[in-house]
Write a protein that holds these residues in place. Sequence first.
Motif, PDB file in Angstrom:
ATOM      1  N   VAL A 254     -24.473 -24.817 -33.930  1.00 58.15           N
ATOM      2  CA  VAL A 254     -23.705 -23.618 -33.595  1.00 58.15           C
ATOM      3  C   VAL A 254     -24.642 -22.424 -33.541  1.00 58.15           C
ATOM      4  N   GLN A 255     -24.718 -21.817 -32.372  1.00 59.17           N
ATOM      5  CA  GLN A 255     -25.507 -20.594 -32.188  1.00 59.17           C
ATOM      6  C   GLN A 255     -24.575 -19.410 -32.413  1.00 59.17           C
ATOM      7  N   VAL A 256     -24.845 -18.608 -33.420  1.00 54.56           N
ATOM      8  CA  VAL A 256     -23.961 -17.513 -33.814  1.00 54.56           C
ATOM      9  C   VAL A 256     -24.450 -16.198 -33.228  1.00 54.56           C
ATOM     10  N   ILE A 257     -23.564 -15.503 -32.537  1.00 55.54           N
ATOM     11  CA  ILE A 257     -23.811 -14.121 -32.120  1.00 55.54           C
ATOM     12  C   ILE A 257     -22.866 -13.265 -32.954  1.00 55.54           C
ATOM     13  N   ALA A 258     -23.396 -12.636 -34.004  1.00 53.89           N
ATOM     14  CA  ALA A 258     -22.580 -11.832 -34.915  1.00 53.89           C
ATOM     15  C   ALA A 258     -22.605 -10.386 -34.443  1.00 53.89           C
ATOM     16  N   THR A 259     -21.432  -9.864 -34.105  1.00 53.06           N
ATOM     17  CA  THR A 259     -21.337  -8.515 -33.559  1.00 53.06           C
ATOM     18  C   THR A 259     -19.944  -7.984 -33.862  1.00 53.06           C
ATOM     19  N   GLY A 260     -19.601  -6.833 -33.344  1.00 53.62           N
ATOM     20  CA  GLY A 260     -18.255  -6.322 -33.517  1.00 53.62           C
ATOM     21  C   GLY A 260     -17.259  -7.118 -32.686  1.00 53.62           C
ATOM     22  N   THR A 261     -15.993  -7.078 -33.080  1.00 56.07           N
ATOM     23  CA  THR A 261     -14.960  -7.826 -32.357  1.00 56.07           C
ATOM     24  C   THR A 261     -14.906  -7.442 -30.885  1.00 56.07           C
ATOM     25  N   GLY A 262     -14.998  -6.147 -30.581  1.00 61.26           N
ATOM     26  CA  GLY A 262     -14.952  -5.711 -29.190  1.00 61.26           C
ATOM     27  C   GLY A 262     -16.041  -6.355 -28.359  1.00 61.26           C
ATOM     28  N   LYS A 263     -17.256  -6.384 -28.887  1.00 57.17           N
ATOM     29  CA  LYS A 263     -18.377  -6.987 -28.162  1.00 57.17           C
ATOM     30  C   LYS A 263     -18.230  -8.498 -28.097  1.00 57.17           C
ATOM     31  N   ALA A 264     -17.709  -9.103 -29.182  1.00 58.40           N
ATOM     32  CA  ALA A 264     -17.501 -10.552 -29.188  1.00 58.40           C
ATOM     33  C   ALA A 264     -16.511 -10.951 -28.096  1.00 58.40           C
ATOM     34  N   LEU A 265     -15.412 -10.213 -27.980  1.00 56.53           N
ATOM     35  CA  LEU A 265     -14.427 -10.515 -26.949  1.00 56.53           C
ATOM     36  C   LEU A 265     -14.977 -10.250 -25.546  1.00 56.53           C
ATOM     37  N   LYS A 266     -15.838  -9.261 -25.424  1.00 50.34           N
ATOM     38  CA  LYS A 266     -16.462  -8.994 -24.127  1.00 50.34           C
ATOM     39  C   LYS A 266     -17.359 -10.161 -23.715  1.00 50.34           C
ATOM     40  N   LEU A 267     -18.129 -10.686 -24.672  1.00 49.37           N
ATOM     41  CA  LEU A 267     -18.962 -11.853 -24.376  1.00 49.37           C
ATOM     42  C   LEU A 267     -18.092 -13.024 -23.925  1.00 49.37           C
ATOM     43  N   GLY A 268     -16.935 -13.175 -24.579  1.00 45.02           N
ATOM     44  CA  GLY A 268     -16.017 -14.231 -24.172  1.00 45.02           C
ATOM     45  C   GLY A 268     -15.470 -14.008 -22.783  1.00 45.02           C
ATOM     46  N   SER A 269     -15.126 -12.769 -22.467  1.00 47.24           N
ATOM     47  CA  SER A 269     -14.552 -12.464 -21.150  1.00 47.24           C
ATOM     48  C   SER A 269     -15.574 -12.626 -20.034  1.00 47.24           C
ATOM     49  N   GLN A 270     -16.865 -12.552 -20.375  1.00 48.12           N
ATOM     50  CA  GLN A 270     -17.930 -12.728 -19.391  1.00 48.12           C
ATOM     51  C   GLN A 270     -18.383 -14.184 -19.278  1.00 48.12           C
ATOM     52  N   GLY A 271     -17.836 -15.048 -20.126  1.00 46.47           N
ATOM     53  CA  GLY A 271     -18.242 -16.448 -20.100  1.00 46.47           C
ATOM     54  C   GLY A 271     -19.608 -16.694 -20.702  1.00 46.47           C
ATOM     55  N   ASP A 272     -20.041 -15.804 -21.592  1.00 46.79           N
ATOM     56  CA  ASP A 272     -21.366 -15.936 -22.205  1.00 46.79           C
ATOM     57  C   ASP A 272     -21.354 -16.730 -23.502  1.00 46.79           C
ATOM     58  N   VAL A 273     -20.163 -17.057 -24.008  1.00 45.64           N
ATOM     59  CA  VAL A 273     -20.043 -17.859 -25.222  1.00 45.64           C
ATOM     60  C   VAL A 273     -18.945 -18.894 -25.012  1.00 45.64           C
ATOM     61  N   ASP A 274     -18.913 -19.884 -25.894  1.00 48.02           N
ATOM     62  CA  ASP A 274     -17.951 -20.974 -25.757  1.00 48.02           C
ATOM     63  C   ASP A 274     -16.636 -20.716 -26.489  1.00 48.02           C
ATOM     64  N   LEU A 275     -16.672 -19.891 -27.519  1.00 48.25           N
ATOM     65  CA  LEU A 275     -15.460 -19.515 -28.245  1.00 48.25           C
ATOM     66  C   LEU A 275     -15.745 -18.277 -29.063  1.00 48.25           C
ATOM     67  N   VAL A 276     -14.664 -17.646 -29.545  1.00 43.91           N
ATOM     68  CA  VAL A 276     -14.791 -16.441 -30.354  1.00 43.91           C
ATOM     69  C   VAL A 276     -13.997 -16.608 -31.645  1.00 43.91           C
ATOM     70  N   MET A 277     -14.450 -15.924 -32.678  1.00 43.35           N
ATOM     71  CA  MET A 277     -13.729 -15.883 -33.950  1.00 43.35           C
ATOM     72  C   MET A 277     -13.741 -14.431 -34.418  1.00 43.35           C
ATOM     73  N   THR A 278     -12.572 -13.776 -34.340  1.00 45.17           N
ATOM     74  CA  THR A 278     -12.518 -12.330 -34.506  1.00 45.17           C
ATOM     75  C   THR A 278     -11.320 -11.921 -35.366  1.00 45.17           C
ATOM     76  N   HIS A 279     -11.183 -10.601 -35.568  1.00 45.67           N
ATOM     77  CA  HIS A 279     -10.128 -10.112 -36.468  1.00 45.67           C
ATOM     78  C   HIS A 279      -9.548  -8.778 -36.011  1.00 45.67           C
ATOM     79  N   ALA A 280      -9.024  -8.775 -34.803  1.00 49.10           N
ATOM     80  CA  ALA A 280      -8.345  -7.595 -34.265  1.00 49.10           C
ATOM     81  C   ALA A 280      -7.163  -8.085 -33.435  1.00 49.10           C
ATOM     82  N   PRO A 281      -5.995  -8.290 -34.051  1.00 50.30           N
ATOM     83  CA  PRO A 281      -4.870  -8.956 -33.381  1.00 50.30           C
ATOM     84  C   PRO A 281      -4.487  -8.388 -32.020  1.00 50.30           C
ATOM     85  N   LYS A 282      -4.417  -7.067 -31.877  1.00 54.33           N
ATOM     86  CA  LYS A 282      -4.009  -6.489 -30.597  1.00 54.33           C
ATOM     87  C   LYS A 282      -5.030  -6.767 -29.501  1.00 54.33           C
TER      88      LYS A 282
END
Length: 267
Positions: A54-82
């Motif tokens: 598992v390659q971890v990119i630890a960042t803020g939730t906003g950036k983590a979700l952006k990486l997901g929306s760009q297809g740069d990661v395989d999954l996200v684990m975050t904590h901002a329900p909205k």
Amino acid sequence: MKKMMGYAVAAGMMFASSVYAQETIKLATTTSTDNSGLLGYLLPKFEAKTGYKVQVIATGTGKALKLGSQGDVDLVMTHAPKAEAKFVADGFGVEPRGIMENDFVVLGPKADPAKIRDSASAEEAFGKIAKSGDVFVSRGDDSGTNKKEILIWKAANVKPDFAGYKSVGQGMGKTLLMANELQGYTLSDRGTFIAYQGKIDLVVDFDGGATLANPYQVILINPKKYPDLNHKGARAFADWLCSDEAQALINSFQVKGQQLFKATYHK
């Protein structure tokens, strides 16, 4: 996506493009899961069991979700329900599953100059800090913690532009160190605070209440959006996090004798 010397480069990241990449799972997650030590505790057990890395990119939730929306990661684990709900509604994420929770705490000096300890709510505590003009150090990084902080200011009808407010654009660990140096207040997840207790002398000046609840979700990236990602590995990891084994490990993880996260997945 550019290729160079056998590596694929995307969004400023470099990862193996060989067969090994198919055995690597790229996870975008929050600094709290990393700084607290939780991932360092969980990942070796998953990797030993499955053979994945598992390659971890630890960042803020906003950036983590952006990486997901760009297809740069395989999954996200975050904590901002909205933000997570919008990520799924926009078609980038699928199968969101709540796996654990901890809570947020308002940290500050032992002397509690803004007198927030007797507050009835987080909103009242924030209002007192703003009124006092004492230092408040904000992560300012679009993380889940930062999003929660902004919601509390809004609920308190306070615009965070008072003299002591400092937005630093840093992860949780560095923000705690800066707040400690300035002897100011800050909002932190409890897990990172406990992990950093030996490095800072701030204390919990306010906690409790539904406002400060902090749930975490794991979300797969939509294969219809990005079919070439490691969806098999991502599902294997997400399923493992929801397994009885991983849920028990989450509950058993402690720092300084204190449980940091509570497992919440229900089949």
